[in-house]
Design a protein around this motif. Structure first.
Motif, PDB file in Angstrom:
ATOM      1  N   ALA A  56      33.388 -10.715 -19.760  1.00 28.75           N
ATOM      2  CA  ALA A  56      32.488 -11.680 -20.101  1.00 28.75           C
ATOM      3  C   ALA A  56      31.018 -10.976 -19.376  1.00 28.75           C
ATOM      4  O   ALA A  56      29.923 -11.375 -19.871  1.00 28.75           O
ATOM      5  CB  ALA A  56      32.753 -12.824 -19.311  1.00 28.75           C
ATOM      6  N   GLY A  57      30.995 -10.391 -18.445  1.00 25.28           N
ATOM      7  CA  GLY A  57      29.904  -9.971 -17.819  1.00 25.28           C
ATOM      8  C   GLY A  57      29.229  -8.762 -18.556  1.00 25.28           C
ATOM      9  O   GLY A  57      27.886  -8.761 -18.548  1.00 25.28           O
ATOM     10  N   ILE A  58      30.055  -8.046 -19.300  1.00 23.84           N
ATOM     11  CA  ILE A  58      29.349  -7.061 -20.288  1.00 23.84           C
ATOM     12  C   ILE A  58      28.627  -7.609 -21.270  1.00 23.84           C
ATOM     13  O   ILE A  58      27.535  -7.421 -21.644  1.00 23.84           O
ATOM     14  CB  ILE A  58      30.567  -6.005 -20.587  1.00 23.84           C
ATOM     15  N   ILE A  59      29.347  -8.605 -21.995  1.00 23.28           N
ATOM     16  CA  ILE A  59      28.899  -9.440 -22.961  1.00 23.28           C
ATOM     17  C   ILE A  59      27.696 -10.031 -22.457  1.00 23.28           C
ATOM     18  O   ILE A  59      26.530 -10.089 -23.304  1.00 23.28           O
ATOM     19  CB  ILE A  59      30.001 -10.314 -23.793  1.00 23.28           C
ATOM     20  N   GLU A  60      27.763 -10.784 -21.472  1.00 21.11           N
ATOM     21  CA  GLU A  60      26.343 -11.531 -20.919  1.00 21.11           C
ATOM     22  C   GLU A  60      25.412 -10.481 -20.725  1.00 21.11           C
ATOM     23  O   GLU A  60      23.970 -10.580 -21.025  1.00 21.11           O
ATOM     24  CB  GLU A  60      26.592 -12.249 -19.538  1.00 21.11           C
ATOM     25  N   GLU A  61      25.691  -9.432 -20.187  1.00 19.28           N
ATOM     26  CA  GLU A  61      24.523  -8.258 -19.846  1.00 19.28           C
ATOM     27  C   GLU A  61      23.773  -7.918 -21.344  1.00 19.28           C
ATOM     28  O   GLU A  61      22.548  -7.605 -21.020  1.00 19.28           O
ATOM     29  CB  GLU A  61      25.295  -6.919 -19.201  1.00 19.28           C
ATOM     30  N   HIS A  62      24.508  -7.992 -22.345  1.00 20.61           N
ATOM     31  CA  HIS A  62      23.972  -7.476 -23.506  1.00 20.61           C
ATOM     32  C   HIS A  62      23.332  -8.729 -24.435  1.00 20.61           C
ATOM     33  O   HIS A  62      22.805  -8.522 -25.501  1.00 20.61           O
ATOM     34  CB  HIS A  62      24.849  -6.812 -24.326  1.00 20.61           C
ATOM     35  N   HIS A  63      23.516  -9.927 -23.774  1.00 20.54           N
ATOM     36  CA  HIS A  63      23.058 -11.297 -24.368  1.00 20.54           C
ATOM     37  C   HIS A  63      23.444 -11.443 -25.844  1.00 20.54           C
ATOM     38  O   HIS A  63      22.711 -11.668 -26.480  1.00 20.54           O
ATOM     39  CB  HIS A  63      21.384 -11.216 -24.524  1.00 20.54           C
ATOM     40  N   VAL A  64      24.700 -11.052 -26.147  1.00 19.92           N
ATOM     41  CA  VAL A  64      25.411 -11.113 -27.290  1.00 19.92           C
ATOM     42  C   VAL A  64      25.415 -12.724 -27.521  1.00 19.92           C
ATOM     43  O   VAL A  64      25.362 -13.251 -28.655  1.00 19.92           O
ATOM     44  CB  VAL A  64      26.531 -10.273 -27.633  1.00 19.92           C
ATOM     45  N   ALA A  65      26.728 -13.116 -26.688  1.00 19.11           N
ATOM     46  CA  ALA A  65      27.042 -14.550 -27.102  1.00 19.11           C
ATOM     47  C   ALA A  65      27.575 -14.997 -25.671  1.00 19.11           C
ATOM     48  O   ALA A  65      28.100 -14.301 -24.935  1.00 19.11           O
ATOM     49  CB  ALA A  65      27.942 -14.378 -28.151  1.00 19.11           C
TER      50      ALA A  65
END
Length: 195
Positions: free
Chosen positions: A67-76
């Motif tokens: 979830a943190g990785i996805i958040e870091e890239h502002h994907v969803a």
């Protein structure tokens, strides 16, 4: 809501199937399914969904903050699925990138509200982040302009008003932003006093 693109990462096949059916019935579009962390991240970055539904402690995510990785890239935004008897929901939603929790066993009436709150919260967070970036840029440009005015006052004996009018005139004459003119003035005036 209609046709919102969702990726589901869930190891329990029956739970995943039920969730997928509830989402489809509500008008969402499930564009991918994953059973482990690595394939989920690959899928997310290839398909750029609008929401990710992720099993808390999905197999293959040990030592990986998906979830943190996805958040870091502002994907969803990420919505976790978790056994709420075993997990502290308040703690889960404080995790980076997590915008909601769907309880296990699945309570169908909660799916749409949790998904919609996650989507709206993520959109609001992205809008605020853009505003912060814009304000940060404006502040930086203001500092540069103030520095250029200070140098003009010090080196050319101008008043603050004269220095600002001078920068403004150059900006208008050249049709370039004030901050760009200020950077050039700083560079030129600092060179004059160079070694």
């Amino acid at each position: 809501m209609y046709r919102t693109r969702i990726v589901i990462a869930e190891s329990d096949r029956d739970f995943r199937f039920r969730l997928k059916e509830v989402l489809r019935h509500a008008g969402y579009m499930v564009i991918g399914e994953a059973q482990d962390g690595r394939s989920l991240l690959q899928m997310v970055f290839q398909t750029t969904p609008e929401l990710v539904i992720l099993e808390y402690r999905l197999p293959g995510t040990e030592g990986m903050d998906v979830a943190g990785i996805i958040e870091e890239h502002h994907v969803a935004p990420v919505v976790l699925t978790a056994d709420i008897q075993q997990q502290d929901v308040a703690e889960l939603v404080r995790s980076p990138g997590v915008y909601g929790v769907l309880p296990r066993p699945l309570q169908e009436e909660m799916v749409v509200p949790v998904v919609e709150v996650a989507l709206a919260s993520f959109e609001r967070a992205m809008r605020l982040e853009k505003e912060i970036d814009s304000l940060r840029k404006a502040l930086e440009e203001r500092k540069i302009t103030e520095r250029a005015k200070g140098l003009l006052m010090e080196k050319k004996g101008m008043t603050e008003r004269q220095a600002y009018k001078y920068l403004q005139k150059i900006s208008m004459d050249r049709c370039v932003p004030l901050a760009r003119v200020a950077r050039e003035i700083i560079r030129v005036l600092e060179k004059e006093n160079g070694p």
